[in-house]
Design a protein around this motif. Structure first.
Motif, mmCIF file in Angstrom:
data_model
loop_
_atom_site.group_PDB
_atom_site.id
_atom_site.type_symbol
_atom_site.label_atom_id
_atom_site.label_comp_id
_atom_site.label_asym_id
_atom_site.label_seq_id
_atom_site.Cartn_x
_atom_site.Cartn_y
_atom_site.Cartn_z
ATOM 1 N N ALA A 108 36.586 27.888 38.206
ATOM 2 C CA ALA A 108 36.946 29.298 38.371
ATOM 3 C C ALA A 108 35.972 30.207 37.629
ATOM 4 O O ALA A 108 35.522 31.227 38.162
ATOM 5 N N TYR A 113 34.189 35.215 40.451
ATOM 6 C CA TYR A 113 35.481 35.877 40.297
ATOM 7 C C TYR A 113 35.574 36.643 38.978
ATOM 8 O O TYR A 113 35.304 36.108 37.912
ATOM 9 N N ILE A 116 41.048 36.849 37.472
ATOM 10 C CA ILE A 116 41.634 35.538 37.763
ATOM 11 C C ILE A 116 43.093 35.528 37.332
ATOM 12 O O ILE A 116 43.426 35.955 36.223
ATOM 13 N N VAL A 146 35.769 38.360 32.040
ATOM 14 C CA VAL A 146 36.788 37.938 32.997
ATOM 15 C C VAL A 146 38.110 38.575 32.604
ATOM 16 O O VAL A 146 38.450 38.660 31.419
ATOM 17 N N ILE A 148 42.036 38.206 32.920
ATOM 18 C CA ILE A 148 43.034 37.180 33.224
ATOM 19 C C ILE A 148 44.405 37.823 33.372
ATOM 20 O O ILE A 148 44.870 38.549 32.487
ATOM 21 N N THR A 181 43.778 40.319 42.459
ATOM 22 C CA THR A 181 43.029 39.243 41.821
ATOM 23 C C THR A 181 42.056 38.607 42.817
ATOM 24 O O THR A 181 42.257 38.638 44.030
ATOM 25 N N ASP A 182 40.994 38.012 42.286
ATOM 26 C CA ASP A 182 39.970 37.365 43.113
ATOM 27 C C ASP A 182 40.242 35.888 43.331
ATOM 28 O O ASP A 182 39.735 35.285 44.268
ATOM 29 N N MET A 183 40.987 35.280 42.424
ATOM 30 C CA MET A 183 41.295 33.859 42.504
ATOM 31 C C MET A 183 42.577 33.582 41.741
ATOM 32 O O MET A 183 42.893 34.267 40.763
#
Length: 234
Positions: A108, A113, A116, A146, A148, A181-183
């Motif tokens: 990930a 991304y 996430i 990132v 989260i 979210t992207d993933m």
């Protein structure tokens, strides 16, 4: 020289996790010969002791030593509670040893991304997954931030089938403000059956720990794999 069909061991703490991991290897790494070792007292004894004691760490290392003595060329611990023992194992044996979700987190973070999501159906799984994910950021993507997002829905644990589980998880994610979210990462092996349904609902890739581990061990053991359809993208 590795055999054409390398021997990969998996040490499990719950039968359901063993079943899901076996399915993942059959799908992602069918070339492997899988060796399953189950100690279904590992989690209960850790809970009773209030965490991992020196005795429990030695017990897991004995299990690891057992499969190494038996010729394992790779190892996956499917119980996240014993992940910290992996670091010790890596100093003792020179074969790939993976934590339950480590490959998923690395995959990930290595991708493009930026936002996430981590979804779960049991409360302890969320902080454990986030801690592991954050610990890898500096090593995998130190130059890219990132974001989260976490979502918990305990009703998903008792849902009626994969599609119902996916709906519960999607609802929790939207409620947590994670609709963009992207993933998405599944924080528990038990949620793996809902992966594809959740990807379809959300329209983004969804990764599961067992599948990612199987792919990483396949790559680490340098086994040529036939072309397979991508299973995580919607």
């Amino acid at each position: 020289m590795l055999e054409p069909r390398p021997l990969v061991a998996m040490i499990h703490a719950v039968p359901s996790g063993a079943h899901i991991a076996q399915q993942a290897f059959a799908r992602e790494f069918p070339e492997a010969r899988v060796w399953n070792v189950l100690d279904d007292r590992l989690l209960d004894d850790a809970r009773s002791a209030g965490g991992l004691t020196a005795s429990l760490r030695r017990r897991m290392l004995r299990l690891i030593g057992h499969v190494m003595d038996g010729g394992a060329q790779g190892l996956l611990l499917t119980c996240s509670s014993y992940g910290e023992v992996v670091e010790t194992a890596r100093t003792l044996w020179k074969v790939p040893v993976l934590k339950s979700d480590e490959a998923m987190f690395k995959a990930a973070l290595a991708g493009p991304y930026r936002r996430i999501a981590v979804v779960a159906s049991t409360p302890p799984a969320v902080p454990a997954a986030v801690a592991q994910l954050q610990a890898l950021v500096s090593a995998v993507r130190p130059d890219r931030p990132v974001n989260i997002v976490t979502a918990l829905n305990e009703e998903a644990a008792a849902a009626d089938g994969a599609e119902d589980t996916a709906r519960h998880l999607a609802a929790a994610l939207y409620a947590a403000g994670g609709g963009d979210t992207d993933m998405v990462l599944l924080a528990q092996y038990s949620l793996t059956p809902a992966r594809d349904a959740l990807a379809e609902l959300l329209g983004v890739p969804v990764l599961d720990g067992a599948g990612a581990a199987a792919r990483e061990l396949r790559d680490l053991l340098a086994v040529p794999a036939p072309e397979r359809a991508e299973v995580v993208a919607p």
